[in-house]
Design a protein around this motif. Structure first.
Motif, short mmCIF file in Angstrom:
data_model
loop_
_atom_site.label_atom_id
_atom_site.label_comp_id
_atom_site.label_asym_id
_atom_site.label_seq_id
_atom_site.Cartn_x
_atom_site.Cartn_y
_atom_site.Cartn_z
N ALA A 10 -9.78 19.12 -26.97
CA ALA A 10 -8.33 19.25 -27.19
C ALA A 10 -7.56 18.26 -26.32
CB ALA A 10 -7.89 20.67 -26.89
N ASN A 11 -6.42 17.83 -26.86
CA ASN A 11 -5.58 16.88 -26.12
C ASN A 11 -6.37 15.66 -25.67
OD1 ASN A 11 -3.30 18.68 -26.29
ND2 ASN A 11 -4.26 19.87 -24.65
N ASN A 12 -7.26 15.20 -26.56
CA ASN A 12 -8.08 14.02 -26.28
C ASN A 12 -8.94 14.18 -25.03
OD1 ASN A 12 -7.23 12.47 -28.55
ND2 ASN A 12 -5.31 12.06 -27.50
N LEU B 291 -6.19 18.87 -32.13
CA LEU B 291 -7.31 17.96 -32.36
C LEU B 291 -6.76 16.70 -33.01
CD1 LEU B 291 -9.92 20.52 -33.75
CD2 LEU B 291 -9.88 19.50 -31.46
N THR B 292 -6.80 15.58 -32.29
CA THR B 292 -6.16 14.36 -32.78
C THR B 292 -7.04 13.57 -33.73
OG1 THR B 292 -6.92 13.16 -30.83
CG2 THR B 292 -4.72 14.17 -30.72
N ASN C 200 -11.12 14.04 -36.15
CA ASN C 200 -12.23 14.93 -36.45
C ASN C 200 -13.04 15.17 -35.18
OD1 ASN C 200 -11.23 14.44 -38.98
ND2 ASN C 200 -12.98 13.24 -39.69
N PRO C 201 -13.47 16.39 -34.91
CA PRO C 201 -14.12 16.69 -33.64
C PRO C 201 -15.26 15.75 -33.29
CG PRO C 201 -13.62 18.72 -34.78
CD PRO C 201 -13.27 17.60 -35.71
N GLN C 202 -16.13 15.45 -34.26
CA GLN C 202 -17.25 14.60 -33.93
C GLN C 202 -16.82 13.15 -33.68
OE1 GLN C 202 -20.25 15.45 -36.96
NE2 GLN C 202 -21.15 16.97 -35.59
N ALA C 203 -15.72 12.73 -34.28
CA ALA C 203 -15.17 11.41 -33.97
C ALA C 203 -14.65 11.37 -32.55
CB ALA C 203 -14.06 11.05 -34.96
N LEU C 204 -14.01 12.45 -32.11
CA LEU C 204 -13.55 12.54 -30.72
C LEU C 204 -14.73 12.45 -29.76
CD1 LEU C 204 -10.84 15.33 -31.06
CD2 LEU C 204 -10.42 12.92 -30.51
N VAL C 205 -15.84 13.09 -30.12
CA VAL C 205 -17.04 13.01 -29.28
C VAL C 205 -17.52 11.56 -29.21
CG1 VAL C 205 -19.45 13.72 -29.07
CG2 VAL C 205 -17.72 15.39 -29.76
N GLN C 206 -17.57 10.88 -30.36
CA GLN C 206 -17.99 9.48 -30.38
C GLN C 206 -17.07 8.61 -29.53
OE1 GLN C 206 -18.05 8.96 -34.71
NE2 GLN C 206 -20.25 8.60 -34.60
N GLN C 207 -15.78 8.95 -29.50
CA GLN C 207 -14.81 8.17 -28.73
C GLN C 207 -14.81 8.52 -27.25
OE1 GLN C 207 -11.08 8.98 -30.75
NE2 GLN C 207 -11.97 8.41 -32.73
N GLY C 208 -15.62 9.50 -26.86
CA GLY C 208 -15.70 9.91 -25.46
C GLY C 208 -14.51 10.73 -25.00
#
Length: 548
Positions: free
Chosen positions: A246-248, A334-335, A337-345
């Motif tokens: 959340a919140n990047n 969630l800014t 898709n959750p797994q994209a946020l994971v990929q972006q660190g």
């Protein structure tokens, strides 16, 4: 003598439904919050304060709105029983015969059939503490988020006194907090209208508000707001992982550690992916002609709104784990898709523990028993899970999840538990797609960035057709198992290891160690997180491309 199924069902029922009446004669404890006095109840060495409102009632104009903080407390409150559960989605279990029906009865009686008083005015939380804890004690805080597919559940299912009592026995006392949050259509309605109004993922926002309440008030109970661990199972564990995103990835100082049982950042897409379910509810409630359908939904009588929700596909419908109401990218909480946020660190840099049951998919594959042929399975995967994928992608995935029953789930059961010719295959696919593969993806992405531990529960393999099913690890964490002690150790030391927990090495890509819980004489071993490597990589790549 009880069958393994009956014994396990009895154990779960006793575990989930026992809230001791101990200490009725002990003096009632009190705590002061703002200028109000809250009177709880005493156990032999614990004190419980149950049903404390942490947000304004989300009713009337506040339905389908962000949670609003409570005003400063005044007066007096008696908080000795759990508050009402949030509105539950009606569940229809599949009708089977013979031993398979006994399995369904077990599910109904011990997991999904528990009935709780429910109401829209439901945003309450519960605090359980050692009797000796004072405002100066600064004890670690473990915050439990219940599961239930984002459709049902309540903190009342779980006896947090067992956690606090055990923490006292270990000499590592903790404060236990659990909260309600809005679920199903009340908490996870998704559409373009929801995005425009900025009211997506309300259930997660409720949890976040409870975490903010803890920061403000837990000190009065003897807790340290800088030592909060968030812990959950299933939808609760998915929620924990999403608070890490959340919140990047800015956790706003709300927690310092995370513990997840059967839940990781899941492959879900934008909030508009839930449009058809929103539109159906709008139609069923008579709001189709309104210029502002969301405003109209806030005026619909509760029973009418709930009936429209209940008509939506549930967790035991044909589409099963492709749930109607899910956390989704909303541009705010969630800014991406959750797994994209994971990929972006964009993940909170906190240590964590995560794991799954071996047979996560069996329970949710009882609703697809009409899928009996290879063609049926291919159609199910292509039409329900990845309708945008091309035939080559579908064929590759279908090949990796073999129709050989000895390769299916319950795993390692050979030719047993073949409820239908495709049951074990579907169970393997669903368990990996929603639980196992997202967990491994999450851990690999965070390799070397923060301390992490993994586990796999292979206990209760004797349960017919279910095996080491989703939810069975609750016996380990709320019963007398190693996970309970690991949670307490982790809350205190940010490490699950302790003198009552067998040596548990960290997980890394180079050494993907998993604490594995087993039936039999030797209850634990360290295994390697390398099983079904090709299949899980394929399912991860295709769900990254085509999220739900």
């Amino acid at each position: 003598m009880l069958s393994p199924l009956s014994a396990a069902a009895l154990s779960l029922l006793l575990l989930l439904q026992t809230h001791g009446a101990e200490g009725a004669a002990l003096a009632a404890p009190t705590v002061t919050l703002d200028s109000a006095v809250f009177t709880g109840k005493a156990g032999s060495n614990t004190q419980s304060f149950l049903g404390i409102p942490f947000a304004k009632p989300p009713v009337g104009d506040l339905r389908l709105q962000l949670p609003q903080p409570v005003d400063k407390y005044t007066g007096s409150y008696t908080v000795t029983s759990f508050g009402d559960a949030c509105p539950q989605q009606e569940i229809e279990l599949p009708i089977l015969t013979g031993v398979a029906q006994e399995v369904v009865d077990y599910v109904a009686n011990s997991i999904f059939g528990l009935v709780f008083p429910a109401a829209e005015d439901c945003l309450t939380l519960n605090v359980i503490k050692p009797s000796t804890a004072k405002a100066t004690s600064k004890l670690p805080v473990v915050v439990w988020i219940f599961g239930g597919g984002f459709e049902l559940g309540s903190p009342a299912m779980y006896d947090g006194t067992t956690i606090v009592q055990r923490s006292i026995d270990l000499g590592e006392p903790v404060i236990y907090v659990s909260m309600n949050y809005r679920i199903s259509a009340f908490g996870f309605l998704a559409s373009k209208e929801i995005r425009e109004a900025g009211v997506g993922n309300l259930g997660l926002q409720d949890q976040r508000q409870a975490l903010r309440w803890i920061q403000q008030y837990i000190g009065a109970f003897g807790g340290d707001p800088t030592k909060v661990t968030i812990w959950g199972e299933s939808a609760g564990a998915i929620s924990v992982s999403l608070h890490m995103l959340a919140n990047n990835g800015d956790n706003q100082g709300l927690f310092r550690g995370a513990f997840m049982e059967s839940g990781s950042p899941i492959p879900v897409g934008p909030i508009e992916n839930g449009q058809k379910y929103y539109d159906a509810i709008v139609q069923k409630t008579g709001c189709s002609g309104a210029s502002d359908t969301l405003a109209c939904l806030r005026t619909v009588p509760y029973d009418q709104f709930k009936a429209a929700q209940d008509a939506s596909p549930g967790i035991f419908s044909y589409q099963s784990l492709v749930l109607a109401f899910l956390p989704r990218e909303d541009g705010t909480f969630l800014t991406a898709n959750p797994q994209a946020l994971v990929q972006q660190g964009k993940v909170s840099n906190v240590p964590f523990v995560t794991g799954d049951c071996d047979d996560e998919g069996t329970l949710f594959s009882l609703s697809t028993l009409n899928v009996t042929s290879d063609a049926d399975f291919t159609k199910y995967v292509s039409s329900v899970w990845i309708p945008q994928a091309n035939s080559t992608q579908v064929a590759n995935l279908v090949k990796l999840y073999s129709s050989d029953v000895t390769a299916g789930s319950p795993f390692d059961t050979g030719i047993l538990d073949v409820l239908t010719p495709q049951f074990k295959r579907i169970a393997a696919f669903q368990g990996d797609g929603v639980f196992q593969a997202p967990r491994r993806f999450f851990q690999k992405a965070l390799n070397g960035k923060q301390n992490q531990w993994a586990f796999l529960s292979k206990r209760l393999k004797a349960l017919p057709f279910l095996g080491s099913a989703h939810f069975t690890d609750i016996l380990n964490s709320y019963g007398t198992g190693e996970l309970r002690d690991a949670v307490i150790n982790f809350s205190n030391n940010l490490d699950p290891n302790g003198h009552t927990v067998p040596n548990w090495p960290k997980w890394s890509v180079a050494n993907p160690n998993m604490m594995t819980f087993l039936d039999g004489l030797f209850p634990t071993q360290i295994s390697q997180d390398t099983y079904r490597k090709d299949a899980m990589e394929a399912i991860t790549q295709i769900t990254l491309q085509f999220p739900i």
